[in-house]
Motif scaffolding. Structure first.
Motif, PDB file in Angstrom:
ATOM      1  N   VAL A  15       0.744  -1.247  -0.086  1.00 18.18           N
ATOM      2  CA  VAL A  15      -0.065  -0.074  -0.093  1.00 18.18           C
ATOM      3  C   VAL A  15       0.893   1.203  -0.071  1.00 18.18           C
ATOM      4  O   VAL A  15       1.910   1.139   0.667  1.00 18.18           O
ATOM      5  CB  VAL A  15      -1.008   0.031   1.105  1.00 18.18           C
ATOM      6  N   ASN A  16       0.549   2.159  -0.670  1.00 14.73           N
ATOM      7  CA  ASN A  16       1.234   3.461  -0.765  1.00 14.73           C
ATOM      8  C   ASN A  16       1.038   4.193   0.623  1.00 14.73           C
ATOM      9  O   ASN A  16      -0.288   5.327   0.522  1.00 14.73           O
ATOM     10  CB  ASN A  16       1.059   4.300  -2.061  1.00 14.73           C
ATOM     11  N   ALA A  17       1.670   3.892   1.370  1.00  9.26           N
ATOM     12  CA  ALA A  17       1.412   4.807   2.877  1.00  9.26           C
ATOM     13  C   ALA A  17       1.806   6.074   2.939  1.00  9.26           C
ATOM     14  O   ALA A  17       3.056   6.064   2.761  1.00  9.26           O
ATOM     15  CB  ALA A  17       1.823   3.850   3.928  1.00  9.26           C
ATOM     16  N   HIS A  18       1.173   7.113   3.273  1.00  5.04           N
ATOM     17  CA  HIS A  18       1.794   8.393   3.589  1.00  5.04           C
ATOM     18  C   HIS A  18       2.146   8.426   4.794  1.00  5.04           C
ATOM     19  O   HIS A  18       1.588   8.180   5.926  1.00  5.04           O
ATOM     20  CB  HIS A  18       0.668   9.602   3.197  1.00  5.04           C
ATOM     21  N   ILE A  19       3.562   8.914   5.081  1.00  3.77           N
ATOM     22  CA  ILE A  19       4.107   8.965   6.426  1.00  3.77           C
ATOM     23  C   ILE A  19       3.292  10.194   7.046  1.00  3.77           C
ATOM     24  O   ILE A  19       2.777  10.020   8.365  1.00  3.77           O
ATOM     25  CB  ILE A  19       5.651   9.159   6.260  1.00  3.77           C
ATOM     26  N   ILE A  20       3.239  11.178   6.438  1.00  6.38           N
ATOM     27  CA  ILE A  20       2.472  12.430   7.043  1.00  6.38           C
ATOM     28  C   ILE A  20       1.053  12.503   5.844  1.00  6.38           C
ATOM     29  O   ILE A  20       1.286  12.517   4.616  1.00  6.38           O
ATOM     30  CB  ILE A  20       3.152  13.755   6.833  1.00  6.38           C
ATOM     31  N   PRO A  21       0.150  12.388   6.593  1.00  5.64           N
ATOM     32  CA  PRO A  21      -1.257  12.153   5.554  1.00  5.64           C
ATOM     33  C   PRO A  21      -1.306  13.213   4.549  1.00  5.64           C
ATOM     34  O   PRO A  21      -1.025  14.409   4.829  1.00  5.64           O
ATOM     35  CB  PRO A  21      -2.538  12.334   6.808  1.00  5.64           C
ATOM     36  N   LYS A  22      -1.699  12.868   3.421  1.00  5.75           N
ATOM     37  CA  LYS A  22      -1.583  13.860   2.219  1.00  5.75           C
ATOM     38  C   LYS A  22      -2.874  14.877   2.366  1.00  5.75           C
ATOM     39  O   LYS A  22      -2.822  15.649   1.780  1.00  5.75           O
ATOM     40  CB  LYS A  22      -2.166  12.833   0.830  1.00  5.75           C
ATOM     41  N   ALA A  23      -3.854  14.617   3.536  1.00  8.40           N
ATOM     42  CA  ALA A  23      -4.775  15.815   3.664  1.00  8.40           C
ATOM     43  C   ALA A  23      -4.305  16.823   4.149  1.00  8.40           C
ATOM     44  O   ALA A  23      -4.858  18.084   3.687  1.00  8.40           O
ATOM     45  CB  ALA A  23      -5.797  14.975   4.718  1.00  8.40           C
ATOM     46  N   PHE A  24      -3.027  16.815   4.599  1.00 11.83           N
ATOM     47  CA  PHE A  24      -2.335  18.120   4.958  1.00 11.83           C
ATOM     48  C   PHE A  24      -1.870  18.700   3.844  1.00 11.83           C
ATOM     49  O   PHE A  24      -2.061  20.132   3.813  1.00 11.83           O
ATOM     50  CB  PHE A  24      -1.317  17.773   5.945  1.00 11.83           C
ATOM     51  N   PHE A  25      -1.519  18.075   3.020  1.00  8.83           N
ATOM     52  CA  PHE A  25      -1.169  18.703   1.920  1.00  8.83           C
ATOM     53  C   PHE A  25      -2.193  19.331   0.797  1.00  8.83           C
ATOM     54  O   PHE A  25      -2.107  20.442   0.467  1.00  8.83           O
ATOM     55  CB  PHE A  25      -0.351  17.932   1.027  1.00  8.83           C
TER      56      PHE A  25
END
Length: 241
Positions: A15-25
């Protein structure tokens, strides 16, 4: 497929896991601001959806242990005008401090496991086992386990930078940059400095965001508001949805 998931040790789907959730971006971009990634020796570059890694854990672990991301995203994107405003801090009563703490435990575990250049500096050693144990149990641990303190810069720059080691009264923390906010997560068996304790997530049912200059040491800022935060009846409350 992952032959051996770094978290559960089982075979599982990648799974392409975001270390810092992409929702912040996405939130920052939607507001018309530009989020920059900064790494030592490189020019800052614009970030679109963040840094992800398909070798952190399997899809099942992402579903189970990344589930606290949504609550943290919601809380940390709350406009600061909804907080009680102190001279040196913001304070907001929250309904799920345990979930917020678990998000930061998952964040530092993901960063320490990632092979991405941005997170090369994060190595939590034997504390990785403690993080896995707490995440598996769905427990935030004690106040001293991965004590987390949020601060807010007055800068208009939205920044994702390489996490760095900082020391508060000699105690080791890792500092993560989350746009305008920074999160200092303790990786030490030593006690959190007394001045910072009222700002630690879970100290009481509030989120405290210290107001400080970017990269400023937090102890001085916290000393100014510790007594006020301890005695103050909290302001607006986030209701459970």
């Amino acid at each position: 497929m992952l032959k051996s998931c770094p978290f559960c040790k089982l075979t599982g789907k990648k799974v392409n896991a975001h270390i810092i959730p992409k929702a912040f971006f996405e939130h920052i971009s939607a507001g018309g601001s530009v989020l920059k990634q900064r790494e030592p020796g490189r020019h800052p570059k614009r970030m679109l959806v963040g840094v992800y890694d398909d070798g952190i854990w399997c899809r099942s672990c992402e579903t189970e242990y990344g589930k606290w991301d949504n609550y943290a995203i919601d809380v940390l994107r709350t406009p600061l005008e909804n907080f009680s405003d102190f001279p040196s801090a913001y304070e907001l009563k929250i309904d799920k401090p345990i979930e917020l703490k678990l998000f930061f435990i998952a964040l530092i575990w993901r960063a320490s496991t990632s092979s991405k250049r941005l997170f090369n500096n994060v190595s939590i050693g034997s504390f990785a086992d403690l993080a896995k144990k707490l995440l598996t149990l769905g427990s935030p641990g004690s106040l001293e386990d991965f004590s987390t303190i949020i601060s807010c810069s007055g800068s208009d720059e939205y920044l994702i930078a390489e996490p760095v080691k900082v020391r508060h009264s000699g105690i080791l923390f890792y500092r993560f940059y989350l746009g305008r906010l920074t999160a200092d997560i303790k990786v030490s068996s030593q006690a959190t400095p007394r001045q910072l304790q009222p700002a630690v997530i879970g100290y009481k049912g509030t989120l405290v965001i210290l107001r400080t200059k970017r990269d400023n040491r937090l102890v001085g800022s916290a000393s100014k508001v510790a007594k006020q935060l301890t005695n103050h009846s909290t302001g607006p409350t986030r209701k459970a949805e």
